[in-house]
Scaffold this active site. Sequence first.
Site, PDB file in Angstrom:
ATOM      1  N   SER A   1      -6.309   0.222  15.362  1.00  0.00           N
ATOM      2  CA  SER A   1      -6.576  -1.007  16.479  1.00  0.00           C
ATOM      3  C   SER A   1      -7.049  -0.123  17.713  1.00  0.00           C
ATOM      4  CB  SER A   1      -5.036  -1.176  16.725  1.00  0.00           C
ATOM      5  OG  SER A   1      -4.422  -1.976  15.711  1.00  0.00           O
TER       6      SER A   1
ATOM      7  N   ASP B   1      -0.792 -12.054   5.103  1.00  0.00           N
ATOM      8  CA  ASP B   1      -0.578 -13.388   5.337  1.00  0.00           C
ATOM      9  C   ASP B   1      -1.543 -14.450   4.750  1.00  0.00           C
ATOM     10  OD1 ASP B   1       1.239 -12.688   7.040  1.00  0.00           O
ATOM     11  OD2 ASP B   1       0.123 -12.649   8.889  1.00  0.00           O
TER      12      ASP B   1
ATOM     13  N   HIS C   1       3.865   9.579   2.962  1.00  0.00           N
ATOM     14  CA  HIS C   1       4.680   9.624   1.888  1.00  0.00           C
ATOM     15  C   HIS C   1       3.607   9.595   0.412  1.00  0.00           C
ATOM     16  CE1 HIS C   1       7.016   8.897  -1.696  1.00  0.00           C
ATOM     17  NE2 HIS C   1       7.573   9.825  -1.125  1.00  0.00           N
TER      18      HIS C   1
ATOM     19  N   ALA D   1       8.499  18.858   2.794  1.00  0.00           N
ATOM     20  CA  ALA D   1       7.550  18.720   1.648  1.00  0.00           C
ATOM     21  C   ALA D   1       7.375  19.729   0.700  1.00  0.00           C
ATOM     22  CB  ALA D   1       6.135  17.979   2.151  1.00  0.00           C
TER      23      ALA D   1
ATOM     24  N   LYS E   1       5.709  18.933  -2.911  1.00  0.00           N
ATOM     25  CA  LYS E   1       4.372  17.910  -2.381  1.00  0.00           C
ATOM     26  C   LYS E   1       3.501  18.868  -1.600  1.00  0.00           C
ATOM     27  CE  LYS E   1       7.599  13.810  -2.234  1.00  0.00           C
ATOM     28  NZ  LYS E   1       8.164  13.021  -1.623  1.00  0.00           N
TER      29      LYS E   1
ATOM     30  N   GLU F   1      -7.343  -4.167   7.693  1.00  0.00           N
ATOM     31  CA  GLU F   1      -7.580  -5.544   8.273  1.00  0.00           C
ATOM     32  C   GLU F   1      -7.993  -5.406   9.820  1.00  0.00           C
ATOM     33  OE1 GLU F   1      -3.035  -6.658   9.602  1.00  0.00           O
ATOM     34  OE2 GLU F   1      -3.805  -6.910   7.548  1.00  0.00           O
ATOM     35  N   GLU F   2      -7.568  -4.322  10.592  1.00  0.00           N
ATOM     36  CA  GLU F   2      -7.929  -4.203  11.946  1.00  0.00           C
ATOM     37  C   GLU F   2      -9.275  -3.870  12.172  1.00  0.00           C
ATOM     38  OE1 GLU F   2      -6.288  -4.969  15.043  1.00  0.00           O
ATOM     39  OE2 GLU F   2      -4.564  -5.993  13.806  1.00  0.00           O
TER      40      GLU F   2
END
Length: 358
Positions: free
Chosen positions: A108, A242, A287, A323, A328, A135-136
Amino acid sequence: MSSKDSVPNCAAAAVLVRSEGVPDDAQPIRGYDFENGVDYNALLSTYINTGFQATSFGRAVDIVNKMRAWRLSDEPVADTDCEEDRDLEYRKSVKCKIFLGYTSNLVSSGIRETIKYLVKNSMVDVLVSSAGGVEEDFIKCLAPTYLGDFTLEGRALRSKGLNRIGNLIVPNDNYCKFEDWIVPILDQMLKEQKDDGTVWTPSKVIHRLGKEINHPDSIYYWAYKNNIPVYCPAITDGSLGDMLYFHSYRSPGLVIDVVQDIRAMNTEAVRAKKSGVIILGGGLVKHHICNANLMRNGADYAVFVNTAQEFDGSDAGARPDEAVSWGKIKADAESVKVYAEASLVFPLLVAQTFAKNN
């Protein structure tokens, strides 16, 4: 001199404790001297010895540059290496795989252009974002986001159809334009699913949308052009969700398979000869990247940039060392967390790494 005029022995002993010698390679703290004029490269280069989060930024620069410089030829040939892995020219061509993760608010913001630069120039290998981070990008190709203010009242904005993201404003009409653009694409995807047996995954959907947007300002247009995979495990958690919700009533039947994507994402890590992660923000994207790297017993390089604290036990706030405990990030990895807001830090990090030597 009487004893009452002398420094008490206990005070002197407490204050004037003798120091042990510092290591020979200890770095003195010294910042930039503006007597030398304004030289931004020199200024940022002093951060490593400035202290506090400036030093963390300097370490992040060093780690990212090591990610970029690494080649398989830097490592000794192992007994278990296949014939191809033993070829010197091949080894020189194998780079560290760089995972870049970022939250939706950064797309954004103007950080979108920084991410787009990296993707356009194929400087990163795998992208992970949230639904909003996908989507932005497309919505900005259809209509702009505007600068607002953190203090604008929510009730007044709602009555005007204006949505606030921090100090950014997104007119709700932008999402209406997004619906007009995406619904015919979803219709075509459903047709291909029914007619051709196409199995859609979140990454395949994003790849298709990147092709359809056909806009040079789009992150995902360049990801499509350069065949850089984009993973979004929570693709329904935003305006994309949506649109899929509304579409499920108008034209039921579209299926998006997340299982194929988790296999593909984990395979990206498993097959990496060397793995580096750069994660802006926290939560899901952080994550998802770290957990994929668990499948190879940890990333080799890690740079986290976020403002979250670890006292609440959140994954967002966790330092790299947490982590490491999960496997990780490798125990001997080079890692750092920069406690800073990414819109301030990430363009400077790119300026001192990817863009500097491009």
